[in-house]
Design a protein around this motif. Structure first.
Motif, PDB file in Angstrom:
ATOM      1  N   GLY A 135       1.129  13.409   6.525  1.00  0.00           N
ATOM      2  CA  GLY A 135       2.260  12.496   6.662  1.00  0.00           C
ATOM      3  C   GLY A 135       1.865  11.200   7.345  1.00  0.00           C
ATOM      4  O   GLY A 135       2.370  10.117   6.990  1.00  0.00           O
ATOM      5  N   ALA A 136       0.968  11.289   8.323  1.00  0.00           N
ATOM      6  CA  ALA A 136       0.501  10.073   8.999  1.00  0.00           C
ATOM      7  C   ALA A 136      -0.266   9.179   8.023  1.00  0.00           C
ATOM      8  O   ALA A 136      -0.091   7.954   8.015  1.00  0.00           O
ATOM      9  N   VAL A 137      -1.101   9.808   7.180  1.00  0.00           N
ATOM     10  CA  VAL A 137      -1.852   9.024   6.187  1.00  0.00           C
ATOM     11  C   VAL A 137      -0.891   8.397   5.172  1.00  0.00           C
ATOM     12  O   VAL A 137      -0.999   7.215   4.835  1.00  0.00           O
ATOM     13  N   GLY A 138       0.064   9.195   4.672  1.00  0.00           N
ATOM     14  CA  GLY A 138       1.031   8.669   3.707  1.00  0.00           C
ATOM     15  C   GLY A 138       1.879   7.561   4.299  1.00  0.00           C
ATOM     16  O   GLY A 138       2.138   6.544   3.634  1.00  0.00           O
ATOM     17  N   GLY A 139       2.319   7.718   5.550  1.00  0.00           N
ATOM     18  CA  GLY A 139       3.111   6.666   6.192  1.00  0.00           C
ATOM     19  C   GLY A 139       2.312   5.391   6.389  1.00  0.00           C
ATOM     20  O   GLY A 139       2.825   4.284   6.195  1.00  0.00           O
ATOM     21  N   ALA A 140       1.032   5.540   6.767  1.00  0.00           N
ATOM     22  CA  ALA A 140       0.188   4.358   6.955  1.00  0.00           C
ATOM     23  C   ALA A 140      -0.033   3.632   5.630  1.00  0.00           C
ATOM     24  O   ALA A 140       0.004   2.392   5.575  1.00  0.00           O
TER      25      ALA A 140
ATOM     26  N   TRP B 206      -3.606  16.090   0.079  1.00  0.00           N
ATOM     27  CA  TRP B 206      -3.264  14.866  -0.649  1.00  0.00           C
ATOM     28  C   TRP B 206      -1.922  14.985  -1.366  1.00  0.00           C
ATOM     29  O   TRP B 206      -1.254  13.983  -1.592  1.00  0.00           O
ATOM     30  N   THR B 207      -1.531  16.206  -1.704  1.00  0.00           N
ATOM     31  CA  THR B 207      -0.182  16.384  -2.253  1.00  0.00           C
ATOM     32  C   THR B 207       0.864  16.037  -1.199  1.00  0.00           C
ATOM     33  O   THR B 207       1.842  15.325  -1.481  1.00  0.00           O
ATOM     34  N   LEU B 208       0.647  16.525   0.012  1.00  0.00           N
ATOM     35  CA  LEU B 208       1.578  16.211   1.102  1.00  0.00           C
ATOM     36  C   LEU B 208       1.521  14.722   1.452  1.00  0.00           C
ATOM     37  O   LEU B 208       2.555  14.110   1.754  1.00  0.00           O
ATOM     38  N   ALA B 209       0.325  14.126   1.407  1.00  0.00           N
ATOM     39  CA  ALA B 209       0.199  12.699   1.705  1.00  0.00           C
ATOM     40  C   ALA B 209       0.946  11.867   0.678  1.00  0.00           C
ATOM     41  O   ALA B 209       1.615  10.872   1.025  1.00  0.00           O
ATOM     42  N   PHE B 210       0.840  12.263  -0.598  1.00  0.00           N
ATOM     43  CA  PHE B 210       1.562  11.531  -1.636  1.00  0.00           C
ATOM     44  C   PHE B 210       3.072  11.652  -1.429  1.00  0.00           C
ATOM     45  O   PHE B 210       3.812  10.660  -1.572  1.00  0.00           O
ATOM     46  N   ALA B 211       3.540  12.857  -1.117  1.00  0.00           N
ATOM     47  CA  ALA B 211       4.978  13.034  -0.875  1.00  0.00           C
ATOM     48  C   ALA B 211       5.440  12.181   0.297  1.00  0.00           C
ATOM     49  O   ALA B 211       6.510  11.554   0.246  1.00  0.00           O
TER      50      ALA B 211
ATOM     51  N   ALA C  15       9.005   8.540  10.643  1.00  0.00           N
ATOM     52  CA  ALA C  15       9.586   9.819  10.228  1.00  0.00           C
ATOM     53  C   ALA C  15       8.717  10.563   9.228  1.00  0.00           C
ATOM     54  O   ALA C  15       8.855  11.788   9.087  1.00  0.00           O
ATOM     55  N   ALA C  16       7.831   9.876   8.525  1.00  0.00           N
ATOM     56  CA  ALA C  16       7.031  10.514   7.471  1.00  0.00           C
ATOM     57  C   ALA C  16       6.178  11.665   8.002  1.00  0.00           C
ATOM     58  O   ALA C  16       6.210  12.766   7.429  1.00  0.00           O
ATOM     59  N   PRO C  17       5.392  11.487   9.083  1.00  0.00           N
ATOM     60  CA  PRO C  17       4.592  12.630   9.566  1.00  0.00           C
ATOM     61  C   PRO C  17       5.448  13.797  10.042  1.00  0.00           C
ATOM     62  O   PRO C  17       5.138  14.959   9.748  1.00  0.00           O
ATOM     63  N   LEU C  18       6.523  13.495  10.759  1.00  0.00           N
ATOM     64  CA  LEU C  18       7.376  14.563  11.287  1.00  0.00           C
ATOM     65  C   LEU C  18       8.059  15.321  10.157  1.00  0.00           C
ATOM     66  O   LEU C  18       8.100  16.556  10.148  1.00  0.00           O
ATOM     67  N   GLY C  19       8.611  14.576   9.195  1.00  0.00           N
ATOM     68  CA  GLY C  19       9.289  15.225   8.082  1.00  0.00           C
ATOM     69  C   GLY C  19       8.349  16.067   7.244  1.00  0.00           C
ATOM     70  O   GLY C  19       8.702  17.181   6.818  1.00  0.00           O
TER      71      GLY C  19
ATOM     72  N   VAL D 212       0.297  21.429  10.767  1.00  0.00           N
ATOM     73  CA  VAL D 212      -0.752  20.506  11.213  1.00  0.00           C
ATOM     74  C   VAL D 212      -1.283  19.700  10.029  1.00  0.00           C
ATOM     75  O   VAL D 212      -1.473  18.476  10.121  1.00  0.00           O
ATOM     76  N   ILE D 213      -1.508  20.398   8.909  1.00  0.00           N
ATOM     77  CA  ILE D 213      -1.945  19.673   7.709  1.00  0.00           C
ATOM     78  C   ILE D 213      -0.888  18.654   7.303  1.00  0.00           C
ATOM     79  O   ILE D 213      -1.192  17.505   6.961  1.00  0.00           O
ATOM     80  N   GLY D 214       0.385  19.065   7.334  1.00  0.00           N
ATOM     81  CA  GLY D 214       1.471  18.151   6.978  1.00  0.00           C
ATOM     82  C   GLY D 214       1.569  16.971   7.915  1.00  0.00           C
ATOM     83  O   GLY D 214       1.868  15.844   7.487  1.00  0.00           O
ATOM     84  N   LEU D 215       1.304  17.187   9.204  1.00  0.00           N
ATOM     85  CA  LEU D 215       1.385  16.087  10.174  1.00  0.00           C
ATOM     86  C   LEU D 215       0.332  15.026   9.879  1.00  0.00           C
ATOM     87  O   LEU D 215       0.634  13.827   9.840  1.00  0.00           O
TER      88      LEU D 215
END
Length: 286
Positions: free
Chosen positions: A217-222, A14-19, A258-262, A211-214
């Protein structure tokens, strides 16, 4: 993603999702500012005023309006009324102007079509008016005052501001992923004792973090996309989902893609750096 959402890894997710959400939202905001700035500049460039010098009286206005119907770059032309002039003056001065106090106008408002930067719009219109027996001057939007040149500065500020903010979120993801390597320190030590190289050990931890970041990132971008749609529908009353499909350009989706990839790249890099450091320490102790 072994245990990726269990226990303490849930906090990392969730930290990565927020970022990712914050970075994507900043990118969407920058795109919105860019679209508004471009629209403002287009509106400025699509408007001009023709001041009729001769002939005098209503005949000159009528002749100018007739000549403007076939003039290049002109899409529409209408004489400026006293009420319209009073409204413009009131807006510019901040004081209410009585239309009865506005002097006789010899002005025509003109809507212009898009033209190349090299086109001499004023010269072409003046020439067309002269061919119709009218002497006039064309007043276009100024280049440096009344908002002239503002759009490029606003666009640059929005773009680099979004890039800087995304970089800050990438640093947060990088630091957060280092915690994953710290929690895998015992595994790093075991792999080092078994003869695994620094690259092999760091790569395994980095893959897990990426993988966790991907996924994060997909959740945060959505979530950023949903927030963007809600803001648009609130800012533009009556907007429907079908209308949004025509309003949104493919380039507007770049921050979301770009959010999931970054996030994956930043998380993987942070975990790799920390795991490599722990491997080096284990090798010295071993």
């Amino acid at each position: 993603m072994r245990g990726g959402l269990l226990g303490i890894e849930r906090a990392l997710f969730w930290t990565l999702a927020f970022a990712a959400f914050a970075a994507a939202a900043a990118g969407l905001a920058a795109r919105a500012v860019d679209r508004v700035a471009v629209g403002y500049e287009q509106e400025r460039n699509a408007y001009a005023i023709v001041r009729v010098l001769a002939p005098d009286g209503p005949a000159g206005i009528a002749a100018a309006q007739t000549a403007l119907t076939s003039a290049p770059h002109v899409t529409s032309a209408a004489p400026m009324t006293a009420g319209r002039a009073a409204a413009l003056l009131s807006e510019a001065s901040g004081e209410q102007i009585d239309p009865a106090n506005v002097p006789d106008l010899r002005l025509i408002e003109v809507e212009l079509a898009a033209a190349s930067p090299q086109a001499d719009i004023s010269g072409d219109i003046v020439a067309a008016l002269a061919a119709g027996g009218v002497t006039a001057e064309v007043i276009e939007a100024p280049d440096t005052s009344s908002g002239g040149g503002l759009a490029p500065r606003v666009r640059n500020f929005a773009f680099w501001g979004a890039i800087l903010f995304a970089g800050m979120m990438a640093v947060i993801a990088w630091l957060a992923a280092r915690g994953l390597a710290a929690r895998r320190r015992e595994m790093v030590t075991v792999m080092c004792d078994l003869g695994a190289t620094r690259g092999q050990t760091a790569g395994r931890i980095a893959d897990e973090a990426a993988v966790i970041g991907l996924y994060a990132g997909a959740v945060g971008g959505a979530l950023a996309a949903v927030a963007g749609v809600i803001v648009l529908m609130l800012a533009i009353p009556g907007t429907t989902l079908n209308a949004l499909t025509t309003m949104i350009l493919p380039i507007d989706l770049v921050p979301i893609v770009a959010a999931p990839l970054g996030t994956a790249i930043a998380a993987g890099a942070g975990a790799r750096a920390a795991a490599g450091h722990f491997h080096a320490l284990a090798a010295k102790l071993g």
